[in-house]
Design an enzyme around this catalytic site. Structure first.
Site, PDB file in Angstrom:
ATOM      1  N   HIS A  24       1.194  22.182  82.719  1.00  0.00           N
ATOM      2  CA  HIS A  24       1.441  21.134  83.731  1.00  0.00           C
ATOM      3  C   HIS A  24       2.834  20.434  83.756  1.00  0.00           C
ATOM      4  O   HIS A  24       3.121  19.351  84.319  1.00  0.00           O
ATOM      5  CB  HIS A  24       0.674  19.686  83.389  1.00  0.00           C
ATOM      6  CG  HIS A  24      -1.058  20.128  83.523  1.00  0.00           C
ATOM      7  ND1 HIS A  24      -1.368  21.351  84.001  1.00  0.00           N
ATOM      8  CD2 HIS A  24      -1.940  19.109  83.560  1.00  0.00           C
ATOM      9  CE1 HIS A  24      -2.904  21.214  84.141  1.00  0.00           C
ATOM     10  NE2 HIS A  24      -3.159  19.694  83.821  1.00  0.00           N
ATOM     11  N   HIS A  79     -12.896  17.296  89.344  1.00  0.00           N
ATOM     12  CA  HIS A  79     -11.721  17.024  89.135  1.00  0.00           C
ATOM     13  C   HIS A  79     -10.914  17.780  89.983  1.00  0.00           C
ATOM     14  O   HIS A  79     -10.999  18.875  90.130  1.00  0.00           O
ATOM     15  CB  HIS A  79     -11.290  17.211  87.577  1.00  0.00           C
ATOM     16  CG  HIS A  79      -9.819  16.586  87.261  1.00  0.00           C
ATOM     17  ND1 HIS A  79      -9.340  15.839  88.041  1.00  0.00           N
ATOM     18  CD2 HIS A  79      -8.795  17.194  86.252  1.00  0.00           C
ATOM     19  CE1 HIS A  79      -8.188  15.732  87.227  1.00  0.00           C
ATOM     20  NE2 HIS A  79      -7.917  16.442  86.576  1.00  0.00           N
ATOM     21  N   GLU A  81      -7.518  18.152  90.167  1.00  0.00           N
ATOM     22  CA  GLU A  81      -6.372  18.780  89.674  1.00  0.00           C
ATOM     23  C   GLU A  81      -5.988  20.101  89.856  1.00  0.00           C
ATOM     24  O   GLU A  81      -7.107  20.897  89.821  1.00  0.00           O
ATOM     25  CB  GLU A  81      -5.852  18.227  88.214  1.00  0.00           C
ATOM     26  CG  GLU A  81      -4.587  18.600  87.542  1.00  0.00           C
ATOM     27  CD  GLU A  81      -4.371  17.710  86.354  1.00  0.00           C
ATOM     28  OE1 GLU A  81      -3.350  17.791  85.854  1.00  0.00           O
ATOM     29  OE2 GLU A  81      -5.471  17.467  85.609  1.00  0.00           O
ATOM     30  N   ASP A  83      -5.297  22.967  88.619  1.00  0.00           N
ATOM     31  CA  ASP A  83      -5.764  24.019  87.787  1.00  0.00           C
ATOM     32  C   ASP A  83      -7.332  24.064  87.752  1.00  0.00           C
ATOM     33  O   ASP A  83      -7.940  24.987  87.341  1.00  0.00           O
ATOM     34  CB  ASP A  83      -5.160  24.053  86.240  1.00  0.00           C
ATOM     35  CG  ASP A  83      -5.570  22.452  85.681  1.00  0.00           C
ATOM     36  OD1 ASP A  83      -5.761  21.700  86.419  1.00  0.00           O
ATOM     37  OD2 ASP A  83      -5.399  22.300  84.372  1.00  0.00           O
ATOM     38  N   HIS A 146      -8.665  11.858  83.404  1.00  0.00           N
ATOM     39  CA  HIS A 146      -7.509  11.642  83.189  1.00  0.00           C
ATOM     40  C   HIS A 146      -7.081  11.191  84.564  1.00  0.00           C
ATOM     41  O   HIS A 146      -5.456  10.889  84.537  1.00  0.00           O
ATOM     42  CB  HIS A 146      -6.609  12.245  82.205  1.00  0.00           C
ATOM     43  CG  HIS A 146      -6.286  13.420  82.851  1.00  0.00           C
ATOM     44  ND1 HIS A 146      -4.794  13.755  82.952  1.00  0.00           N
ATOM     45  CD2 HIS A 146      -6.867  14.559  82.812  1.00  0.00           C
ATOM     46  CE1 HIS A 146      -4.687  15.133  83.424  1.00  0.00           C
ATOM     47  NE2 HIS A 146      -6.096  15.484  83.436  1.00  0.00           N
ATOM     48  N   ASP A 165     -12.100  17.509  82.191  1.00  0.00           N
ATOM     49  CA  ASP A 165     -10.872  17.761  80.882  1.00  0.00           C
ATOM     50  C   ASP A 165     -11.263  16.979  79.725  1.00  0.00           C
ATOM     51  O   ASP A 165     -10.604  17.289  78.695  1.00  0.00           O
ATOM     52  CB  ASP A 165      -9.554  16.924  81.503  1.00  0.00           C
ATOM     53  CG  ASP A 165      -8.859  17.609  82.389  1.00  0.00           C
ATOM     54  OD1 ASP A 165      -9.060  19.128  82.115  1.00  0.00           O
ATOM     55  OD2 ASP A 165      -7.993  17.436  83.072  1.00  0.00           O
ATOM     56  N   TYR A 193      -4.177  18.250  72.469  1.00  0.00           N
ATOM     57  CA  TYR A 193      -4.416  17.938  73.797  1.00  0.00           C
ATOM     58  C   TYR A 193      -4.754  16.856  74.193  1.00  0.00           C
ATOM     59  O   TYR A 193      -4.196  16.019  75.120  1.00  0.00           O
ATOM     60  CB  TYR A 193      -5.888  18.966  74.194  1.00  0.00           C
ATOM     61  CG  TYR A 193      -6.356  18.864  75.798  1.00  0.00           C
ATOM     62  CD1 TYR A 193      -5.753  19.873  76.544  1.00  0.00           C
ATOM     63  CD2 TYR A 193      -6.967  17.605  76.091  1.00  0.00           C
ATOM     64  CE1 TYR A 193      -6.237  19.644  77.870  1.00  0.00           C
ATOM     65  CE2 TYR A 193      -7.442  17.669  77.597  1.00  0.00           C
ATOM     66  CZ  TYR A 193      -6.786  18.724  78.389  1.00  0.00           C
ATOM     67  OH  TYR A 193      -7.423  18.690  79.702  1.00  0.00           O
TER      68      TYR A 193
END
Length: 401
Positions: A24, A79, A81, A83, A146, A165, A193
């Site tokens: 990230h 999610h 995001e 990825d 998150h 996540d 993490y």
């Protein structure tokens, strides 16, 4: 690329990114990572989450090993995001799904990331369910765990929680389950993490854990979107680990990080560390020239005491120290004992500035030590004493916590 059947008619269709080292753009991932996605075969064949766009071909290939891609009926986006959703456009184009299920914030994010005006987006909220045949999917929003769009999907029929996540690790392996790998390395990657990604949302984490309990879900497997999947005793272990992470109980461990110009501050760092060790607190010493800020942050997270050193530079602190403190402040660690130290040539502001920043993070700050040019024997003794004081304060804090 073949899928892995993790439960009857539920297949792992994710991708292993063996070469990923920069996660990230701000955290190292020395063990690589995975992008986990899942195919549920039922009356309505359902894909939950996708993968990074670079691995879209892997995802489609793994689906094709189970069934034709065009037979995917539903896609759940836990999610957005990139990825986890990067392969979404290719999957949508290939399968033309009846529904794409997401949270209300997920719908907004999907439309902002992708040309989704013709996509069959279907918004769900906490408590909503969706029948896909003999299985019913249960949804729970986990905003800011998150990202604002984050949610989890629970499948009572299989006692499976797909947790996006949460509970993940950056850990590229050929194995799929947490009980199949080295447990010490797994614990390290789980902690790393959390420290660099989830830590600012610790209060949310505790609320989500409480909400999962209120839902009465019988979870026998947890499938995060990164790393290994948890099953059997591992489920309770990782939930307990997350609860402890979120509580941020201070541990009898210290980290000393610093930057130096002519080694004066480095000498002080090692003297401080000696005092900590002498007083019974294990310590790690980390030069910011030699260690990435995410490595340092992992040690900060796992330590009850944080000691920061810098030479004075242009009436301030050295840039790597400033950057590290900015990064650390954003992650909002709590319940720490802290102190500063440093050397200077003529103006000497670094000790004051470091102390102010540590105080602003709401740490229990012990008065620090500074030395002009080269630390004397007496000043190094003062550094040893500083380490001892911090260790004693930390041990008292642990006893009272």
């Amino acid at each position: 690329m073949k899928s892995v059947e993790i439960l009857k008619d539920i297949h792992y269709i994710g991708a292993v990114d063996w070469d990923r080292r920069n996660f990230h753009g701000y955290s190292l991932s020395p063990k690589g990572t995975t992008y986990n996605a899942f195919l549920i075969q039922d009356e309505k064949n359902t894909v939950v989450d996708t993968v990074d766009a670079a691995f879209a071909g892997d995802l489609l290939c793994k689906i094709a090993h189970v069934m034709p891609v065009e037979k995917v009926d539903y896609i759940v986006v836990n999610h957005v995001e990139p990825d986890h959703s990067g392969a979404l456009p290719r999957l949508v184009a290939a399968s033309k799904p009846e529904k794409i299920i997401c949270s209300i914030m997920g719908e907004k994010a999907i439309k902002e990331y992708y040309d989704a005006k013709d996509w069959p987006l279907h918004v769900v909220k906490t408590g909503d369910t969706l029948s896909i045949g003999k299985r019913t999917l249960h949804f729970m929003e986990t905003r800011m765990l998150h990202w604002p769009d984050s949610m989890m999907t629970y499948i009572p029929h299989d006692k499976l929680l797909i947790s996006q996540d949460a509970f993940g690790q950056n850990y590229a392996t050929s194995e799929r389950f947490a009980d199949e790998v080295d447990q010490a390395e797994l614990a390290r990657q789980l902690s790393r993490y959390y420290a660099n990604i989830v830590l600012p949302y610790s209060s949310v984490t505790l609320k989500i854990l409480e909400e999962v309990g209120k839902q009465g879900w019988d979870v026998q497997m947890i499938a995060p979107d990164h790393g290994l999947l948890w099953r059997g005793e591992g489920v309770g272990q990782v939930i307990e680990a997350y609860r402890n992470f979120a509580l941020q109980k201070p541990a009898n461990k210290a980290v000393v990080f610093f930057d130096t110009m002519w080694r004066s501050t480095e000498m002080m760092a090692h003297a401080v560390a000696q005092g900590l060790s002498d007083a019974g607190t294990p310590v790690t010493v980390m030069s910011l020239k030699a260690n990435h800020h995410s490595d340092v942050m992992t040690e900060v997270f796992e330590s009850g005491a944080v000691l920061v050193g810098s030479a004075t530079h242009n009436n301030g602190v050295l840039p790597p120290v400033s950057a590290m403190l900015t990064y650390m402040k954003g992650l909002r660690p709590q319940n720490k004992v802290a102190a500063a130290f440093g050397s200077y040539g003529w103006s000497g502001e670094s000790l004051k500035l470091l102390t102010e920043q540590l105080t602003a993070m709401h740490f229990d700050v012990i008065e620090g030590v500074r030395a002009k040019n080269r630390p004397t024997h007496e000043q190094l003794k003062a550094c040893v004493e500083l380490g001892r004081k911090v260790a004693e304060a930390l041990q008292a804090k642990i006893a009272a916590f």
